[in-house]
Write a protein that holds these residues in place. Structure first.
Motif, PDB file in Angstrom:
ATOM      1  N   VAL A  75     -67.540 -31.842  -4.379  1.00  0.00           N
ATOM      2  CA  VAL A  75     -66.643 -31.070  -5.196  1.00  0.00           C
ATOM      3  C   VAL A  75     -65.450 -31.591  -4.963  1.00  0.00           C
ATOM      4  O   VAL A  75     -64.495 -31.521  -6.187  1.00  0.00           O
ATOM      5  N   MET A  76     -64.847 -32.127  -4.035  1.00  0.00           N
ATOM      6  CA  MET A  76     -63.511 -32.533  -3.897  1.00  0.00           C
ATOM      7  C   MET A  76     -63.492 -33.610  -4.796  1.00  0.00           C
ATOM      8  O   MET A  76     -62.518 -34.213  -5.479  1.00  0.00           O
ATOM      9  N   LEU A  77     -64.567 -34.540  -4.526  1.00  0.00           N
ATOM     10  CA  LEU A  77     -64.396 -35.904  -5.720  1.00  0.00           C
ATOM     11  C   LEU A  77     -64.580 -35.380  -7.087  1.00  0.00           C
ATOM     12  O   LEU A  77     -63.806 -35.984  -7.755  1.00  0.00           O
ATOM     13  N   ALA A  78     -65.381 -34.405  -7.322  1.00  0.00           N
ATOM     14  CA  ALA A  78     -65.238 -33.817  -8.760  1.00  0.00           C
ATOM     15  C   ALA A  78     -64.012 -33.600  -9.085  1.00  0.00           C
ATOM     16  O   ALA A  78     -63.501 -33.996 -10.320  1.00  0.00           O
ATOM     17  N   SER A  79     -63.384 -32.719  -8.340  1.00  0.00           N
ATOM     18  CA  SER A  79     -61.858 -32.148  -8.646  1.00  0.00           C
ATOM     19  C   SER A  79     -60.984 -33.272  -9.076  1.00  0.00           C
ATOM     20  O   SER A  79     -60.163 -33.385  -9.932  1.00  0.00           O
ATOM     21  N   LEU A  80     -61.096 -34.352  -8.120  1.00  0.00           N
ATOM     22  CA  LEU A  80     -59.986 -35.504  -8.618  1.00  0.00           C
ATOM     23  C   LEU A  80     -60.358 -36.008  -9.701  1.00  0.00           C
ATOM     24  O   LEU A  80     -59.443 -36.424 -10.419  1.00  0.00           O
ATOM     25  N   ARG A  81     -61.629 -36.347  -9.970  1.00  0.00           N
ATOM     26  CA  ARG A  81     -62.111 -37.125 -11.382  1.00  0.00           C
ATOM     27  C   ARG A  81     -61.639 -36.241 -12.344  1.00  0.00           C
ATOM     28  O   ARG A  81     -61.166 -36.945 -13.447  1.00  0.00           O
ATOM     29  N   GLU A  98     -58.575 -43.333 -11.212  1.00  0.00           N
ATOM     30  CA  GLU A  98     -58.806 -44.675 -11.886  1.00  0.00           C
ATOM     31  C   GLU A  98     -57.968 -45.611 -11.003  1.00  0.00           C
ATOM     32  O   GLU A  98     -58.444 -46.602 -10.898  1.00  0.00           O
ATOM     33  N   ARG A  99     -56.639 -45.115 -10.615  1.00  0.00           N
ATOM     34  CA  ARG A  99     -55.855 -45.909  -9.717  1.00  0.00           C
ATOM     35  C   ARG A  99     -56.617 -46.144  -8.286  1.00  0.00           C
ATOM     36  O   ARG A  99     -56.593 -47.276  -7.806  1.00  0.00           O
ATOM     37  N   LEU A 100     -57.464 -45.163  -7.690  1.00  0.00           N
ATOM     38  CA  LEU A 100     -58.419 -45.463  -6.564  1.00  0.00           C
ATOM     39  C   LEU A 100     -59.219 -46.190  -6.814  1.00  0.00           C
ATOM     40  O   LEU A 100     -59.737 -47.117  -6.040  1.00  0.00           O
ATOM     41  N   GLN A 101     -60.058 -46.332  -7.950  1.00  0.00           N
ATOM     42  CA  GLN A 101     -61.093 -47.012  -8.205  1.00  0.00           C
ATOM     43  C   GLN A 101     -60.940 -48.515  -8.329  1.00  0.00           C
ATOM     44  O   GLN A 101     -61.648 -49.205  -8.185  1.00  0.00           O
TER      45      GLN A 101
END
Length: 373
Positions: free
Chosen positions: A211-217, A225-228
């Motif tokens: 869920v934390m990943l989803a919230s960031l996305r 995108e910067r982290l990707q």
């Protein structure tokens, strides 16, 4: 969400890992290959992170667009996704006891109400016990959209992070206190499974990381995108964190594993999912042949693989003991055939029927089982 090879790969590896772990039901893989299955239980935690990310993305995107969630639509999609194949396998377990990997089975209504993971007598009724993780997922589906809607009313980064920290620290404290209590009294039952490993409130770390990943996305797409752009670094970091987690789990039922182990493992898998959720990492860039198909049928494989293992063990294993390679191939083929039959005969037709009713384009339904559908 677009078709992502990295998530296909992770889902496929997760289901294969789980099935290898459950090979203990038929005698295991032998001393030379025990390392393949030792941590196979962790495949479930990959599924939890994936579910948290994919379902979280689906719900949060709807919240961001409209400020609300269509609960009826969400629950209907989840029901038609989960229940047909699950009901078919449950019927086999209930009405055909000879198919069970072990004799004892909890009452059918505990499976039907997804309360089996909270009520199980594991010593006497371990058949179809792997449905515990489906119970956890169903509880997540039930609660998360409502919780997300409530939090979105007064959304803020500090409030969200406070909730996340409370879940992680609360889980560490609850598992630690439970472990210390039952280790002290040592009741004559498998308290580790019943009190720590199966209950939903003990296993929220992976779902939370997803869920934390989803919230960031959804809410910080530019940051995503910067982290990707450094996806391979996150992939390597995820592998290293997982290595630390497996060190913590060297004694799987120990106190250290069941306090710090779960959040560390979930973090490691979360970094792998993040790397696989784009096309810049090694796992996100390349399509590994067969992985998309395994990912698509992974739910049916998960439900049915113990029946397939049991049937081969009863019918073919006695005559194939002289050839371990042939025996292993027989187990693998039976698992794949049984899972594929369940997927194509039950799971996929109901998904197509559901999508026709909801007006989902045919091009998006073909990959539904493997991604966020």
């Amino acid at each position: 969400m677009n078709h992502l090879p990295g998530l296909d790969l992770l889902r496929a590896l997760a289901i294969v890992w789980v099935m290898l772990f459950h090979s203990f039901l038929v005698g295991g893989l032998g001393a030379d290959f025990a390392w393949l299955s030792r941590f196979g239980w962790a495949g479930v935690d990959i599924f939890f992170v994936l579910s948290g990310f994919l379902i979280g993305t689906q719900v949060l995107q709807q919240l961001r667009r409209s400020g609300t969630v269509s609960l009826g639509g969400f629950y209907a999609r989840r029901a038609w996704r989960i229940l047909p194949a699950f009901s078919a396998v449950l019927a086999l377990y209930v009405f055909f006891p000879a198919l069970r990997e072990v004799p004892g089975l909890q009452p059918w209504w505990q499976f039907a109400t997804f309360t089996m993971n909270l009520l199980i007598d594991y010593e006497r009724n371990p058949a179809f016990s792997h449905a515990w993780s489906l119970c956890v997922e169903e509880h997540f589906y039930l609660v998360f959209p409502l919780l997300a809607w409530v939090l979105s009313r007064r959304a803020s980064v500090p409030r969200f992070l406070a909730v996340c920290a409370a879940v992680v620290l609360g889980g560490v404290a609850l598992r630690g206190a439970t472990w210390l209590h039952f280790a002290a009294i040592d009741p004559p039952r498998n308290w580790f499974i019943e009190e720590i490993y199966y209950p939903t409130w003990m296993r929220l770390d992976g779902l939370l990381v997803g869920v934390m990943l989803a919230s960031l996305r959804v809410y910080r797409p530019q940051g995503w995108e910067r982290l990707q752009q450094h996806a391979n670094a996150w992939l390597l970091g995820g592998a290293l964190v997982c290595a630390v987690a497996f060190w913590l789990f060297r004694e799987r039922t120990g106190l250290l594993a069941n306090t710090l182990g779960w959040p560390v493992l979930s973090l490691g898998f979360g970094l792998l999912v993040f790397a696989g959720a784009g096309r810049r990492s090694l796992i996100g860039r390349w399509r590994v042949p067969g992985m998309a198909w395994l990912a698509a049928i992974s739910y049916s494989l998960y439900l049915s693989h113990k029946i397939a293992l049991h049937l081969v063990h009863m019918w073919l294993a006695p005559s194939l003991q002289g050839s371990r390679v042939l025996l292993f191939l027989s187990y693998a083929l039976a698992v794949l055939l049984f899972g594929a039959l369940l997927h194509y005969a039950v799971e996929r037709p109901f998904l197509r029927w559901r999508d026709r009713r909801l007006g989902v384009p045919a091009s998006s339904s073909s990959h539904a089982a493997a991604q966020c559908d």
